[in-house]
Design an enzyme around this catalytic site. Structure first.
Site, PDB file in Angstrom:
ATOM      1  N   GLY A 106       0.991  -1.267   0.300  1.00 15.36           N
ATOM      2  CA  GLY A 106      -0.156   0.132   0.079  1.00 15.36           C
ATOM      3  C   GLY A 106       0.931   1.231  -0.066  1.00 15.36           C
ATOM      4  N   ARG A 125      -7.899  -2.696  -1.612  1.00 14.12           N
ATOM      5  CA  ARG A 125      -7.608  -1.558  -0.690  1.00 14.12           C
ATOM      6  C   ARG A 125      -8.037  -0.173  -1.282  1.00 14.12           C
ATOM      7  NH1 ARG A 125      -1.919  -2.359   2.316  1.00 14.12           N
ATOM      8  NH2 ARG A 125      -3.129  -0.813   3.615  1.00 14.12           N
ATOM      9  N   ASP A 141       0.194  -0.529  13.108  1.00 16.97           N
ATOM     10  CA  ASP A 141       0.796  -1.754  12.280  1.00 16.97           C
ATOM     11  C   ASP A 141       1.028  -3.140  13.523  1.00 16.97           C
ATOM     12  OD1 ASP A 141       0.702  -0.665   9.868  1.00 16.97           O
ATOM     13  OD2 ASP A 141       2.856   0.174  10.083  1.00 16.97           O
ATOM     14  N   LYS A 186      -6.356  -2.699   6.036  1.00 19.11           N
ATOM     15  CA  LYS A 186      -4.939  -3.115   5.711  1.00 19.11           C
ATOM     16  C   LYS A 186      -4.975  -4.475   5.014  1.00 19.11           C
ATOM     17  CE  LYS A 186      -3.313   0.183   8.316  1.00 19.11           C
ATOM     18  NZ  LYS A 186      -2.568   1.084   7.845  1.00 19.11           N
TER      19      LYS A 186
HETATM   20  C1  S3P Z   1       2.837   3.463   6.292  1.00 23.92           C
HETATM   21  C2  S3P Z   1       1.871   4.106   6.661  1.00 23.92           C
HETATM   22  C3  S3P Z   1       1.004   3.632   7.428  1.00 23.92           C
HETATM   23  C4  S3P Z   1       1.446   2.072   8.034  1.00 23.92           C
HETATM   24  C5  S3P Z   1       1.840   1.378   6.801  1.00 23.92           C
HETATM   25  C6  S3P Z   1       3.061   2.163   6.244  1.00 23.92           C
HETATM   26  C7  S3P Z   1       4.082   4.374   5.628  1.00 23.92           C
HETATM   27  O1  S3P Z   1      -0.381   3.273   6.740  1.00 23.92           O
HETATM   28  O2  S3P Z   1       0.149   1.256   8.373  1.00 23.92           O
HETATM   29  O3  S3P Z   1       2.312   0.109   7.117  1.00 23.92           O
HETATM   30  O4  S3P Z   1       5.157   3.888   5.387  1.00 23.92           O
HETATM   31  O5  S3P Z   1       3.749   5.660   5.358  1.00 23.92           O
HETATM   32  P1  S3P Z   1      -1.445   4.724   6.721  1.00 23.92           P
HETATM   33  O6  S3P Z   1      -0.759   5.930   6.167  1.00 23.92           O
HETATM   34  O7  S3P Z   1      -2.447   3.959   5.870  1.00 23.92           O
HETATM   35  O8  S3P Z   1      -1.801   4.728   8.092  1.00 23.92           O
END
Ligand code: S3P
Length: 452
Positions: free
Chosen positions: A114, A142, A335, A362
Site C-alpha cells: 500500500g 484496498r 501496524d 489493511k
Molecule cells: C505507512 C503508513 C501506515 C502504515 C503502513 C506504512 C507508511 O499506513 O500502516 O504500514 O510507510 O507511510 P497509513 O498511512 O494507511 O496509516
C-alpha cells in the site's frame, strides 16, 4: 492505458504464488539471545523514491530486502533509474532528477505494498507520461480514494477500478496546483502522496492531520535538501524544488521487532535484546501499551540519528494485564494491532480496543483475521466495527489462517509459543514482504516454529 494489462500481470502473480504454512510446536522454551531485525520498511521505500528523484548518486544502507521494498526498486528501474546492489541491504541509486524519469513500458507492479502504491500515485501524478499502478489480490482490494481524491483536487487525472480500488491509471496533465488539505484520515501515506505531488506542483501544498503520523517523508525530504516546514500533524512545502543526493542509514524496523518483543514478554523466563531499533514515538505506541500492561522492556543505548532515535530493547518475561487501549495510542501502533491481539490473548482479563476501524482495510481485515484465529485457538473475542474485546486465557492448539497477511502470520507464530498444543499457521508466504528470514531469526531466539 488499458486495464487489461493489470489483469494479465495479476494472473502471472497469482500463478507464481506458492502457499506456505508453519507449524509451531508448543510450549516454547524460554527465548534468549540478541538479534538485529531487518531495516525499516517505510524508510526503505522512501529512500529509494527520494534518491531516484535526486540530482546525483545516493547510497542506501540497511535497506529492507523485503518483497514490498524490492517492488519499489523494480518500479524505479522501470522508470529509467539505475539502481545497483553492491551487497545485501545496500543500494546505490543513480538519481535522475525530479524531471528525469522516463515512461515505463509496462504496468508498475506494487505487489502487496500500500505504501508503494499510495506514495507513487502522488509522485507520478505530476509526471509527463501515462502509467498504471497494479498490485496483488490483497492490494487490489484496498481503498485508494483517500489519495486519488485530493490528488484530483490538485488537478491530477487518475482513474481507478470500481469503488476507487486499484489498478490506478495515471494520465499526464501538465502542472498540478498546490493544495491546502485537512486530511480526514490520520495517514502518513496520504500525507506523503500529497507532499510528493506538491513538490512538483504550482505554489504551496499543506497537509493537516487529525492525529500526527510518522514524519519520515518530511524528515527525508529535508535531508535531500528540500525546504519543508513541519511539526506533528502539519507539513507544508513549496513546489518546484529539486532534491540533492543523500546517503541514508536505515534504522531497524520497530514493527518487525514487535513480534520478538511480545513473544519474550509472554514466554516465561525469556530475556532477549533487539538492537538498533528505530523508536520514533509515532511508531512505538505498542511499547507504551505493553509497559502499561506490565511488560518489562528496557531501552538501552539510546542515540539520535538523522532519522530519529534508535535504541536496543531488552525484554524480559512479565505477566500482562488486560487494558483499555487509549484511543490516542491507536495511530502510533496501527501496524502492531495483530501482535497486540496476541498479547491480549495471554493477558489476565479483558483488553478493549476501539477507534481502530482502519485495521479493516489493511493487507487483510485485521480485526476479523485476528478474531477468527483467536477463536480457533480457544480465546473469546467480541468483535466490534472498530475494534474488539479480547478475553485473555490460555490458547489451545489448532489451525489458523493468515489470509496472506504477513503481520497476521507472524502474530500467530508469537501466540503459538504460548499454546498448549501445536498450532498450524496457513498462508504465510507474504511474510517475505516485510520480514525475510523471520523463521530462522525466531528459531535462533528459541521459537518452536518450522516451515512446512
Ligand atoms: C505507512 C503508513 C501506515 C502504515 C503502513 C506504512 C507508511 O499506513 O500502516 O504500514 O510507510 O507511510 P497509513 O498511512 O494507511 O496509516
Amino acid at each position: 492505458m488499458p486495464l487489461s494489462i493489470s489483469c494479465r500481470s495479476f494472473a502471472i502473480v497469482m500463478s507464481e504464488f506458492q502457499p506456505a504454512a508453519w507449524i509451531a510446536a508448543s510450549p516454547s522454551r524460554p527465548l534468549r539471545g540478541e538479534i538485529r531485525v531487518p531495516g525499516d520498511k517505510s524508510i526503505s521505500h522512501r529512500a529509494i523514491m527520494l534518491a531516484a528523484l535526486a540530482d546525483g548518486i545516493s547510497h542506501v544502507r540497511g535497506f529492507l530486502e523485503g518483497e514490498d521494498t524490492r517492488a519499489s526498486v523494480r518500479i524505479f528501474q522501470q522508470l529509467g533509474v539505475r539502481i545497483d546492489t553492491p551487497g545485501d541491504g545496500e543500494r546505490i541509486v543513480h538519481g535522475v532528477g525530479i524531471d528525469g524519469l522516463s515512461a515505463p513500458a509496462a504496468a508498475l507492479d506494487c505487489g502487496n505494498s500500500g505504501t508503494a502504491m499510495r506514495l507513487l500515485a502522488g509522485l507520478l501524478a505530476a509526471q509527463p507520461f501515462a502509467c498504471q499502478l497494479i498490485g496483488d489480490e490483497s492490494l487490489s482490494r484496498r481503498p485508494m480514494r483517500r489519495v486519488t481524491e485530493p490528488l484530483a483536487q490538485m488537478g491530477a487525472d487518475i482513474r481507478s477500478a470500481e469503488d476507487g480500488r486499484p489498478p490506478l491509471v495515471i494520465s499526464p496533465v501538465g502542472r498540478l496546483q498546490g493544495i491546502a488539505y485537512p486530511s480526514p484520515v490520520a495517514s502518513a501515506q496520504v500525507k506523503s502522496a500529497l507532499l510528493l505531488a506538491g513538490l512538483q506542483a504550482e505554489g504551496e501544498t499543506c497537509v493537516r492531520e487529525p492525529h500526527p503520523t510518522r514524519d519520515y517523508t518530511e524528515r527525508m525530504l529535508q535531508a535531500f535538501g528540500v525546504n519543508i516546514e513541519y511539526r506533528p500533524g502539519f507539513a507544508r512545502l513549496r513546489g518546484g524544488q529539486r532534491l540533492a543526493p543523500c546517503d541514508i542509514d536505515v534504522p531497524r524496523d520497530f514493527s518487525s521487532a514487535a513480534f520478538a518483543l511480545v513473544a519474550a514478554t509472554l514466554v516465561p523466563a525469556s530475556d532477549i535484546s533487539l538492537h538498533d531499533i528505530g523508536i520514533d514515538p509515532r511508531r512505538t505506541g505498542l511499547l507504551q501499551l505493553l509497559q502499561m500492561m506490565g511488560a518489562d522492556i528496557e531501552l538501552q543505548n539510546r542515540r539520535q540519528t538523522a532519522l530519529g532515535e534508535v535504541a536496543s530493547l531488552r525484554v524480559r518475561h512479565a505477566p500482562l494485564n488486560g487494558i483499555e487501549v487509549p484511543m490516542t495510542l491507536v495511530p502510533d501502533m496501527i501496524d502492531e494491532f495483530p501482535v497486540c491481539f496476541a498479547a491480549a490473548a495471554c493477558a489476565r482479563g479483558t483488553t478493549r480496543i476501539r477507534g481502530a476501524a482502519e485495521l479493516r482495510v489493511k493487507e487483510s481485515d485485521r480485526i476479523r483475521a485476528m478474531a477468527e484465529g483467536l477463536c480457533a485457538l480457544g480465546i473469546a473475542v467480541d468483535e466490534t466495527p472498530d475494534g474488539a474485546d479480547i478475553h485473555g486465557g490460555l490458547p489451545v492448539g489448532g489451525e489458523v489462517q493468515s489470509l496472506g497477511d504477513h503481520r497476521i502470520a507472524m502474530s500467530f507464530a508469537v501466540l503459538a509459543q504460548c499454546a498448549r498444543q501445536p498450532v498450524r499457521i496457513a498462508d504465510t508466504a507474504n511474510v517475505a514482504t516485510s520480514y525475510p528470514g523471520f523463521v530462522a531469526q525466531m528459531q535462533r531466539l528459541g521459537f518452536a516454529l518450522q516451515g512446512m
